[in-house]
Write a protein that holds these residues in place. Sequence first.
Motif, PDB file in Angstrom:
ATOM      1  N   GLU A  12       0.749  -1.204   0.075  1.00 12.86           N
ATOM      2  CA  GLU A  12      -0.186   0.147  -0.089  1.00 12.86           C
ATOM      3  C   GLU A  12       0.787   1.222  -0.146  1.00 12.86           C
ATOM      4  O   GLU A  12       1.740   1.245   0.767  1.00 12.86           O
ATOM      5  CB  GLU A  12      -0.933  -0.271   1.233  1.00 12.86           C
ATOM      6  CG  GLU A  12      -1.934   1.149   1.158  1.00 12.86           C
ATOM      7  CD  GLU A  12      -2.873   0.967   2.529  1.00 12.86           C
ATOM      8  OE1 GLU A  12      -2.808   0.019   3.165  1.00 12.86           O
ATOM      9  OE2 GLU A  12      -3.674   1.913   2.775  1.00 12.86           O
ATOM     10  N   THR A  17      -0.300   2.748  -8.615  1.00 13.44           N
ATOM     11  CA  THR A  17      -1.055   3.709  -9.332  1.00 13.44           C
ATOM     12  C   THR A  17      -0.170   4.693  -9.898  1.00 13.44           C
ATOM     13  O   THR A  17      -0.487   5.085 -11.048  1.00 13.44           O
ATOM     14  CB  THR A  17      -2.331   4.055  -8.710  1.00 13.44           C
ATOM     15  OG1 THR A  17      -2.990   2.869  -8.250  1.00 13.44           O
ATOM     16  CG2 THR A  17      -3.178   4.582  -9.574  1.00 13.44           C
ATOM     17  N   SER A  34      -8.346   4.727  -4.126  1.00  5.31           N
ATOM     18  CA  SER A  34      -7.610   3.361  -4.149  1.00  5.31           C
ATOM     19  C   SER A  34      -8.640   2.103  -3.487  1.00  5.31           C
ATOM     20  O   SER A  34      -8.069   1.438  -2.786  1.00  5.31           O
ATOM     21  CB  SER A  34      -6.146   3.271  -3.633  1.00  5.31           C
ATOM     22  OG  SER A  34      -6.250   3.732  -2.398  1.00  5.31           O
ATOM     23  N   SER A  35      -9.950   2.360  -3.328  1.00  4.00           N
ATOM     24  CA  SER A  35     -10.777   1.561  -2.758  1.00  4.00           C
ATOM     25  C   SER A  35     -11.192   0.475  -3.472  1.00  4.00           C
ATOM     26  O   SER A  35     -11.962  -0.407  -3.257  1.00  4.00           O
ATOM     27  CB  SER A  35     -12.033   2.285  -2.129  1.00  4.00           C
ATOM     28  OG  SER A  35     -12.539   3.041  -3.397  1.00  4.00           O
ATOM     29  N   ASN A  37     -10.092  -2.443  -7.066  1.00  2.00           N
ATOM     30  CA  ASN A  37      -9.187  -2.934  -8.027  1.00  2.00           C
ATOM     31  C   ASN A  37      -9.469  -2.218  -9.152  1.00  2.00           C
ATOM     32  O   ASN A  37     -10.832  -1.929  -9.576  1.00  2.00           O
ATOM     33  CB  ASN A  37      -9.381  -4.307  -8.185  1.00  2.00           C
ATOM     34  CG  ASN A  37      -9.259  -5.167  -7.206  1.00  2.00           C
ATOM     35  OD1 ASN A  37      -7.764  -5.097  -6.442  1.00  2.00           O
ATOM     36  ND2 ASN A  37     -10.230  -6.050  -6.609  1.00  2.00           N
ATOM     37  N   SER A  38      -8.543  -2.056 -10.087  1.00  2.00           N
ATOM     38  CA  SER A  38      -8.889  -1.498 -11.629  1.00  2.00           C
ATOM     39  C   SER A  38      -8.098  -2.048 -12.519  1.00  2.00           C
ATOM     40  O   SER A  38      -6.980  -2.715 -12.309  1.00  2.00           O
ATOM     41  CB  SER A  38      -8.344  -0.025 -11.459  1.00  2.00           C
ATOM     42  OG  SER A  38      -8.823   0.710 -10.490  1.00  2.00           O
ATOM     43  N   CYS A  59      -6.382  -2.832  -5.391  1.00  2.00           N
ATOM     44  CA  CYS A  59      -6.249  -1.851  -4.482  1.00  2.00           C
ATOM     45  C   CYS A  59      -5.414  -2.741  -3.288  1.00  2.00           C
ATOM     46  O   CYS A  59      -5.742  -4.141  -3.171  1.00  2.00           O
ATOM     47  CB  CYS A  59      -7.923  -1.502  -4.008  1.00  2.00           C
ATOM     48  SG  CYS A  59      -8.835  -2.839  -3.341  1.00  2.00           S
ATOM     49  N   SER A  60      -4.789  -2.069  -2.457  1.00  2.00           N
ATOM     50  CA  SER A  60      -4.050  -2.806  -1.333  1.00  2.00           C
ATOM     51  C   SER A  60      -5.014  -3.378  -0.331  1.00  2.00           C
ATOM     52  O   SER A  60      -5.902  -3.014  -0.217  1.00  2.00           O
ATOM     53  CB  SER A  60      -3.111  -1.684  -0.712  1.00  2.00           C
ATOM     54  OG  SER A  60      -2.234  -1.247  -1.451  1.00  2.00           O
ATOM     55  N   LYS A 200     -15.311  -5.562  -9.254  1.00  2.00           N
ATOM     56  CA  LYS A 200     -14.698  -4.337  -9.310  1.00  2.00           C
ATOM     57  C   LYS A 200     -14.950  -3.647 -10.544  1.00  2.00           C
ATOM     58  O   LYS A 200     -15.414  -3.982 -11.649  1.00  2.00           O
ATOM     59  CB  LYS A 200     -13.137  -4.281  -8.895  1.00  2.00           C
ATOM     60  CG  LYS A 200     -12.801  -5.149  -7.459  1.00  2.00           C
ATOM     61  CD  LYS A 200     -13.492  -4.416  -6.474  1.00  2.00           C
ATOM     62  CE  LYS A 200     -13.374  -5.275  -5.185  1.00  2.00           C
ATOM     63  NZ  LYS A 200     -13.635  -4.648  -3.825  1.00  2.00           N
TER      64      LYS A 200
END
Length: 205
Positions: A12, A17, A34-35, A37-38, A59-60, A200
């Motif tokens: 994190e 990103t 960053s809430s 996954n992308s 996302c972490s 996500k």
Amino acid sequence: MSDIKLALLGSEGAGKTAVLVRFLTKRFIGEYASSANSLYHKRMSIDGRQLNLEIFDPCSQSGGSTCIQEEPVNWADGFVVVYNISDRTSFLHAKSVLQQIKEAREESSKGLVDVPVFLVGNKQDLCNARQVCEEEGRSLAQEECCHFQEVSAAEDYLEISNLFTKLIRHVMDNLKHCAGRRRYSGSKSMAKLINNVFGKRRKSV
Ligand SMILES: Nc1nc2c(ncn2[C@@H]2O[C@H](COP(=O)(O)OP(=O)(O)OP(=O)(O)O)[C@@H](O)[C@H]2O)c(=O)[nH]1
């Protein structure tokens, strides 16, 4: 057109990103939500070949878990593992991630074992607060047989672009070499896979 799938991994705040957005847009954007996954998409051409790039930026995980998510490890054709040179914990995490990638790929009968990986020491601009020397990064990369580069997402575009290009070339060679073998996701749509597994959002840049 070839499909190339990459995943960014690391702890994190290491700057995953930021590094990716630098590559995709040439810009540094200080803060990101960053809430979730992308999954990013980009069409590009390397050595005259058209590529359809899909890049997964998870996302972490909360709670500081050092375990990586299994699905992107089996899905991706190549990895960028990011740590922050001013945070030794992130380096130890990156080390553990590299080992987990290797173990997971060795265990998977479907995956390509020799998967290209780039270890990236980010935040080189914070060298006054450096906790991990460049040599440590380089020798870890040597041990794990992966590429290595220190960068600053805040300040560099060219180095970041070059490292992605190098990784993608390596992935293309690797896939050509293993053309006879079935890739993990076969004909499955990655977006579908990511959405199914993680539920996500997707992004296009
Ligand atoms: N000084 C400096 N700060 C950076 C750099 N790269 C990222 N940052 C900052 O570090 C913080 C975390 O960056 P992110 O890109 O969100 O990190 P991440 O690894 O994607 O974090 P998670 O999404 O939480 O996993 C942000 O405040 C960024 O502005 C860099 O090269 N230099």
